[in-house]
Design a protein around this motif. Structure first.
Motif, PDB file in Angstrom:
ATOM      1  N   GLY A 154     -26.555  36.921 -27.657  1.00  0.00           N
ATOM      2  CA  GLY A 154     -27.547  35.850 -27.688  1.00  0.00           C
ATOM      3  C   GLY A 154     -27.447  35.117 -29.007  1.00  0.00           C
ATOM      4  N   THR A 155     -28.551  35.078 -29.764  1.00  0.00           N
ATOM      5  CA  THR A 155     -28.518  34.421 -31.071  1.00  0.00           C
ATOM      6  C   THR A 155     -27.717  35.242 -32.075  1.00  0.00           C
ATOM      7  OG1 THR A 155     -30.578  35.471 -31.752  1.00  0.00           O
ATOM      8  CG2 THR A 155     -30.735  33.285 -30.720  1.00  0.00           C
ATOM      9  N   ARG A 156     -27.347  36.449 -31.694  1.00  0.00           N
ATOM     10  CA  ARG A 156     -26.566  37.296 -32.580  1.00  0.00           C
ATOM     11  C   ARG A 156     -25.079  37.162 -32.278  1.00  0.00           C
ATOM     12  NH1 ARG A 156     -29.873  42.797 -31.871  1.00  0.00           N
ATOM     13  NH2 ARG A 156     -30.686  41.817 -30.027  1.00  0.00           N
ATOM     14  N   SER A 157     -24.618  35.983 -31.978  1.00  0.00           N
ATOM     15  CA  SER A 157     -23.223  35.798 -31.607  1.00  0.00           C
ATOM     16  C   SER A 157     -22.301  36.023 -32.798  1.00  0.00           C
ATOM     17  CB  SER A 157     -23.003  34.401 -31.037  1.00  0.00           C
ATOM     18  OG  SER A 157     -23.066  33.435 -32.059  1.00  0.00           O
ATOM     19  N   TRP A 158     -21.053  36.387 -32.496  1.00  0.00           N
ATOM     20  CA  TRP A 158     -20.069  36.605 -33.540  1.00  0.00           C
ATOM     21  C   TRP A 158     -19.924  35.360 -34.407  1.00  0.00           C
ATOM     22  CZ3 TRP A 158     -15.679  34.221 -35.096  1.00  0.00           C
ATOM     23  CH2 TRP A 158     -14.920  34.900 -36.056  1.00  0.00           C
ATOM     24  N   GLU A 159     -19.877  34.188 -33.782  1.00  0.00           N
ATOM     25  CA  GLU A 159     -19.673  32.960 -34.540  1.00  0.00           C
ATOM     26  C   GLU A 159     -20.796  32.733 -35.548  1.00  0.00           C
ATOM     27  OE1 GLU A 159     -19.487  33.121 -31.177  1.00  0.00           O
ATOM     28  OE2 GLU A 159     -17.371  32.698 -30.800  1.00  0.00           O
ATOM     29  N   ALA A 160     -22.039  32.966 -35.123  1.00  0.00           N
ATOM     30  CA  ALA A 160     -23.170  32.795 -36.044  1.00  0.00           C
ATOM     31  C   ALA A 160     -23.077  33.787 -37.197  1.00  0.00           C
ATOM     32  CB  ALA A 160     -24.494  32.951 -35.303  1.00  0.00           C
ATOM     33  N   TYR A 161     -22.725  35.024 -36.892  1.00  0.00           N
ATOM     34  CA  TYR A 161     -22.575  36.015 -37.954  1.00  0.00           C
ATOM     35  C   TYR A 161     -21.421  35.646 -38.885  1.00  0.00           C
ATOM     36  CZ  TYR A 161     -25.951  39.386 -36.122  1.00  0.00           C
ATOM     37  OH  TYR A 161     -27.079  40.022 -35.724  1.00  0.00           O
ATOM     38  N   TYR A 162     -20.325  35.171 -38.312  1.00  0.00           N
ATOM     39  CA  TYR A 162     -19.186  34.797 -39.142  1.00  0.00           C
ATOM     40  C   TYR A 162     -19.576  33.688 -40.114  1.00  0.00           C
ATOM     41  CZ  TYR A 162     -14.514  33.435 -40.583  1.00  0.00           C
ATOM     42  OH  TYR A 162     -13.398  33.148 -41.342  1.00  0.00           O
ATOM     43  N   ARG A 163     -20.226  32.653 -39.612  1.00  0.00           N
ATOM     44  CA  ARG A 163     -20.673  31.562 -40.494  1.00  0.00           C
ATOM     45  C   ARG A 163     -21.609  32.104 -41.581  1.00  0.00           C
ATOM     46  NH1 ARG A 163     -21.112  29.090 -35.495  1.00  0.00           N
ATOM     47  NH2 ARG A 163     -23.376  29.326 -35.502  1.00  0.00           N
ATOM     48  N   ALA A 164     -22.497  33.006 -41.206  1.00  0.00           N
ATOM     49  CA  ALA A 164     -23.431  33.587 -42.174  1.00  0.00           C
ATOM     50  C   ALA A 164     -22.690  34.403 -43.232  1.00  0.00           C
ATOM     51  CB  ALA A 164     -24.468  34.447 -41.459  1.00  0.00           C
ATOM     52  N   CYS A 165     -21.689  35.158 -42.815  1.00  0.00           N
ATOM     53  CA  CYS A 165     -20.908  35.959 -43.766  1.00  0.00           C
ATOM     54  C   CYS A 165     -20.156  35.060 -44.744  1.00  0.00           C
ATOM     55  CB  CYS A 165     -19.924  36.859 -43.022  1.00  0.00           C
ATOM     56  SG  CYS A 165     -20.680  38.243 -42.149  1.00  0.00           S
ATOM     57  N   VAL A 166     -19.533  34.009 -44.237  1.00  0.00           N
ATOM     58  CA  VAL A 166     -18.814  33.083 -45.112  1.00  0.00           C
ATOM     59  C   VAL A 166     -19.791  32.444 -46.090  1.00  0.00           C
ATOM     60  CG1 VAL A 166     -17.498  30.921 -45.179  1.00  0.00           C
ATOM     61  CG2 VAL A 166     -16.935  32.685 -43.478  1.00  0.00           C
ATOM     62  N   GLU A 167     -20.940  32.000 -45.582  1.00  0.00           N
ATOM     63  CA  GLU A 167     -21.971  31.378 -46.430  1.00  0.00           C
ATOM     64  C   GLU A 167     -22.463  32.359 -47.508  1.00  0.00           C
ATOM     65  OE1 GLU A 167     -25.027  28.353 -47.327  1.00  0.00           O
ATOM     66  OE2 GLU A 167     -23.284  28.201 -46.023  1.00  0.00           O
ATOM     67  N   ALA A 168     -22.523  33.643 -47.153  1.00  0.00           N
ATOM     68  CA  ALA A 168     -23.000  34.665 -48.094  1.00  0.00           C
ATOM     69  C   ALA A 168     -21.916  35.076 -49.098  1.00  0.00           C
ATOM     70  CB  ALA A 168     -23.496  35.888 -47.326  1.00  0.00           C
ATOM     71  N   GLY A 169     -20.714  34.524 -48.962  1.00  0.00           N
ATOM     72  CA  GLY A 169     -19.663  34.807 -49.936  1.00  0.00           C
ATOM     73  C   GLY A 169     -18.700  35.912 -49.575  1.00  0.00           C
ATOM     74  N   PHE A 170     -18.748  36.400 -48.327  1.00  0.00           N
ATOM     75  CA  PHE A 170     -17.766  37.405 -47.910  1.00  0.00           C
ATOM     76  C   PHE A 170     -16.383  36.739 -47.913  1.00  0.00           C
ATOM     77  CE2 PHE A 170     -21.544  39.346 -46.614  1.00  0.00           C
ATOM     78  CZ  PHE A 170     -21.370  40.558 -45.970  1.00  0.00           C
ATOM     79  N   PRO A 171     -15.356  37.413 -48.407  1.00  0.00           N
ATOM     80  CA  PRO A 171     -14.010  36.838 -48.324  1.00  0.00           C
ATOM     81  C   PRO A 171     -13.656  36.560 -46.856  1.00  0.00           C
ATOM     82  CG  PRO A 171     -14.024  38.684 -49.836  1.00  0.00           C
ATOM     83  CD  PRO A 171     -15.363  38.683 -49.146  1.00  0.00           C
ATOM     84  N   SER A 172     -12.952  35.446 -46.635  1.00  0.00           N
ATOM     85  CA  SER A 172     -12.623  35.040 -45.270  1.00  0.00           C
ATOM     86  C   SER A 172     -11.203  34.479 -45.232  1.00  0.00           C
ATOM     87  CB  SER A 172     -13.622  34.003 -44.767  1.00  0.00           C
ATOM     88  OG  SER A 172     -13.578  32.844 -45.591  1.00  0.00           O
ATOM     89  N   GLY A 173     -10.785  34.124 -44.040  1.00  0.00           N
ATOM     90  CA  GLY A 173      -9.486  33.496 -43.872  1.00  0.00           C
ATOM     91  C   GLY A 173      -8.522  34.300 -43.031  1.00  0.00           C
ATOM     92  N   ALA A 174      -8.837  35.558 -42.709  1.00  0.00           N
ATOM     93  CA  ALA A 174      -7.954  36.347 -41.865  1.00  0.00           C
ATOM     94  C   ALA A 174      -7.933  35.756 -40.459  1.00  0.00           C
ATOM     95  CB  ALA A 174      -8.440  37.813 -41.812  1.00  0.00           C
ATOM     96  N   PRO A 175      -6.812  35.873 -39.761  1.00  0.00           N
ATOM     97  CA  PRO A 175      -6.755  35.386 -38.382  1.00  0.00           C
ATOM     98  C   PRO A 175      -7.810  36.076 -37.525  1.00  0.00           C
ATOM     99  CG  PRO A 175      -4.583  36.094 -39.143  1.00  0.00           C
ATOM    100  CD  PRO A 175      -5.562  36.487 -40.196  1.00  0.00           C
ATOM    101  N   VAL A 176      -8.319  35.330 -36.545  1.00  0.00           N
ATOM    102  CA  VAL A 176      -9.316  35.869 -35.624  1.00  0.00           C
ATOM    103  C   VAL A 176      -8.633  36.104 -34.278  1.00  0.00           C
ATOM    104  CG1 VAL A 176     -11.505  35.429 -34.453  1.00  0.00           C
ATOM    105  CG2 VAL A 176     -11.184  34.685 -36.831  1.00  0.00           C
ATOM    106  N   PRO A 177      -8.522  37.371 -33.840  1.00  0.00           N
ATOM    107  CA  PRO A 177      -7.885  37.651 -32.552  1.00  0.00           C
ATOM    108  C   PRO A 177      -8.580  36.879 -31.435  1.00  0.00           C
ATOM    109  CG  PRO A 177      -8.229  39.684 -33.759  1.00  0.00           C
ATOM    110  CD  PRO A 177      -8.951  38.585 -34.510  1.00  0.00           C
ATOM    111  N   GLY A 178      -7.776  36.349 -30.529  1.00  0.00           N
ATOM    112  CA  GLY A 178      -8.329  35.639 -29.398  1.00  0.00           C
ATOM    113  C   GLY A 178      -8.697  34.184 -29.671  1.00  0.00           C
ATOM    114  N   GLN A 179      -8.530  33.750 -30.925  1.00  0.00           N
ATOM    115  CA  GLN A 179      -8.845  32.366 -31.278  1.00  0.00           C
ATOM    116  C   GLN A 179      -7.620  31.705 -31.908  1.00  0.00           C
ATOM    117  OE1 GLN A 179     -12.394  31.954 -33.615  1.00  0.00           O
ATOM    118  NE2 GLN A 179     -13.675  32.794 -32.015  1.00  0.00           N
ATOM    119  N   GLY A 180      -6.821  31.115 -31.032  1.00  0.00           N
ATOM    120  CA  GLY A 180      -5.644  30.371 -31.495  1.00  0.00           C
ATOM    121  C   GLY A 180      -4.668  31.243 -32.166  1.00  0.00           C
TER     122      GLY A 180
END
Length: 180
Positions: A154-180
């Protein structure tokens, strides 16, 4: 600054650097269940099917094999049990990562679970943390005796959490399985 209203997701995990310098994401929960029941939730294949991202078949001893399958975004794979201290600790290799489950009885039939995902690469922190947020929401529901949360959360979707993690400063940039 992270805003729940903007992202629709409350983060429960943290990005940490372990004493040995390896990056990790860590989550802690306290359940109103005895230690043995929480141990079963994190080690029994039938229970893992309710919340873990892959089907798991595990030989529960140090050096035991673990088979991971059924994730539509990941190929089947194998891992190895690194350590077991029934019913307090389990760690195993999954791909290049290490998963650690630590359980502590807190009295009155309560158990604290700490999940640490030691990362092969720091840039996987946001991706993996977002995935664990969704999975642990399903575990929370299971531990409370209810039906697991739907896969999209629901509102706890992976995409929402991912955006929140990036916004919170978690390192990002690794490929996402199933997305391109």
């Amino acid at each position: 600054m992270y805003s729940r209203a903007e992202h629709g997701a409350d983060l429960t995990g943290t990005h940490v650097v372990l004493d040995d310098g390896r990056p990790a994401v860590r989550f802690a929960r306290t359940y109103d269940r005895p230690l043995g029941e929480v141990w079963q939730l994190v080690t029994d294949s039938a229970e893992l099917a309710h919340w873990f991202p892959s089907r798991v078949e595990m030989e529960l001893w140090p050096g035991g094999a673990i088979d991971f399958s059924g994730d539509p975004n990941m190929p089947a794979s194998t891992g190895r049990v690194l350590a077991v201290d029934v019913p307090r600790h389990l760690s195993y290799a999954w791909g290049g990562d290490e998963l650690r489950f630590d359980l502590v009885a807190e009295g009155d039939g309560r158990t604290r679970l700490t999940l640490t995902n030691v990362l092969e690469s720091a840039d996987a922190a946001a991706r993996n943390a977002a995935g664990w947020e969704v999975c642990l929401a399903a575990l929370d529901a299971r531990a409370e005796g209810g039906a697991p949360a739907p896969p999209d959360g629901g509102t706890r979707s992976w995409e929402a959490y991912y955006r929140a993690c990036v916004e919170a400063g978690f390192p990002s940039g690794a490929p996402v399985p199933g997305q391109g």
